[in-house]
Design a protein around this motif. Sequence first.
Motif: not given
Length: 601
Positions: A294-307
């Motif tokens: 989930l730490v690895e996913n932080l950037s995905v969450l931020r930078f690949s979701n417009l919301i």
Amino acid sequence: MAAIAASNAVVSKSTRLSSNYSFRPSSAPRNFHPWTSISLANSKISSGCVRAQVTPLEQTSAAAPAQSVEAPAVNVFGTSRGSVSTTVSPVENKTPLSKLKETAGFDGSGNESTVSITVVGASGDLAKKKIFPALFALFYEGFLPKHFTVYGYARSKMTDAELRIMVSKTLTCRIDQRENCGEKMEQFLGRCFYHSGQYDSEKNFAELDKKLKEHEVGRVSNRLFYLSIPPNIFIDAVKCASLSASSGNGWTRVIVEKPFGRDSESSAALTKALKQYLEEDQIFRIDHYLGKELVENLSVLRFSNLIFEPLWSRQYIRNVQLIFSEDFGTEGRGGYFDNYGIIRDIMQNHLLQILALFAMETPVSLDAEDIRNEKVKVLRSMRPVKLDDVVVGQYKSHTRGGINYPSYTDDETVPKGSLTPTFAAAALFIDNARWDGVPFLMKAGKALHTKGAEIRVQFRHVPGNLYNRNFGTDLDRATNELVIRVQPDEAIYLKINNKVPGLGMKLDRSNLNLHYAARYSKEIPDAYERLLLDAIEGERRLFIRSDELDAAWSLFTPFLKELEEKKIIPEYYPYGSRGPVGAHYLAARYKVRWGDVGHEQ
Ligand SMILES: NC(=O)C1=CN([C@@H]2O[C@H](COP(=O)(O)OP(=O)(O)OC[C@H]3O[C@@H](n4cnc5c(N)ncnc54)[C@H](OP(=O)(O)O)[C@@H]3O)[C@@H](O)[C@H]2O)C=CC1
Ligand SMILES: O=C1O[C@H](COP(=O)(O)O)[C@@H](O)[C@H](O)[C@H]1O
């Protein structure tokens, strides 16, 4: 000074960091569920795992002679992590040919290559608990190159067979491949060898070198040393490995475990000493929290979701909480811990790294240097921690249900009267345009009521909210909150306000919930697997660069000195409690209410 053979980082960044990034080997079926585990011993297994008994090593013929055990036939895609795993519609592997050759055991120029992984300190706790199991998991899933050897190195006297028995007790398998689990273990153990030696003996490392060469014959030899030893012997081991056992024709890399010093000066001295023998790009400073899913996913969450990204600033976020909690004390590690304390053990590294990833600007690319550049900028924009903004605590003994839980100082390896904090809460600030005035609250503690690690993002109030009166008086409770539960039971959920179904107009707080165990059938790999594989592949994104480390220490060193010079007495809290009440006063000063780790959703 004599640096070890230059690190020719042949990397597949483009494959690994593309959106096609997955842990499913391309050879695996699409519904591959590799992580349900078969356990030989006491390995920790995430929820959803099944354990099954496997024939113990003593009853098998694992003790294969050197070179006699070849890799199991591997798919040409070998270690590729390039396939998509959206779980909705997986897309086929897009790995470039150069990568395929490399993972199949070639160095890119057509020469066969081999990787020798030496676990220095192989007899120790971390090696047994994490490193060998992670290496096996990588092997099991086909992520290790065709030609690889694992060497244990430590002072303890052991034969290859004894090492294999020791290692076999720590291994877990992934259950959907259960039928060949024992076989895989045997194959892996057959690749494990041991060399006994001193950490400060060039001669002993030269003997290791000779043994490694016997396995590497005729191939480009790449060597990875994992320093799983106490920090006071890091330099001795690096020096000897560098001078006597570095690769002659491939890369040599060294994974360095924390602690990286205990303040700015000692950290700089360690870096300087390491750089006498290694180039910066050979040094892989590990922070295993960066390898957590989930730490690895932080950037995905931020930078690949417009919301999310448009809301990711002082304008919409009123505070961020980074919480680490363990429900056990320093049992068995008091000797190490007392010299460091919870702030150096958890905050200055794990929580601060998460903060930097959370708060950084959008990097130019997913390249390691671009990401690390952005993280450094965040760290350099932060205000050094002030004593006034920290609460420290230490656990005391407590009896519950007839069981007596010890105090920190009951540990025989801890000096009587020690003031070392086992708990700390701190308020940190990033003085840049995005985060000006937003408190980043950290809380970390041992021997608390629960085990967990979370990132909590509390959003501001809705201005002029039409439904204010439907919330009663506690508007604080009506703001949105995003929770990223790093562990255990990984989840991301967003607390929203919602109309309770019915004819009236009553609102409640409900969660939009991404619960990993329910959503993904794949068990989450251990952080050490990801990091070991990255080190083998030369991917530095999740390792700490020396300037990051300097910046991190600059934030904490003045405060730590003051804390120690003034001999600040920690607030005592009972073993198994929620920690010192002072943490709540600190949060209240910044109009924050701590989230309740692991107790909602
Ligand atoms: N254990 C953990 O959970 C974690 C550990 N780490 C870090 O990983 C590294 C290894 O940790 P861990 O495995 O717990 O350490 P251990 O204390 O178990 O030490 C590892 C090995 O080093 C050798 N060793 C121990 N003390 C000395 C000494 N004073 N002089 C020379 N050799 C010694 C021993 O091997 P032998 O006697 O056979 O040579 C021992 O088996 C440390 O840097 C630690 O801070 C980081 C995060 C978590
Ligand atoms: O680095 C450390 O981490 C562990 C906690 O790691 P986790 O992956 O189990 O959450 C901690 O217990 C230890 O004190 C610290 O050195």
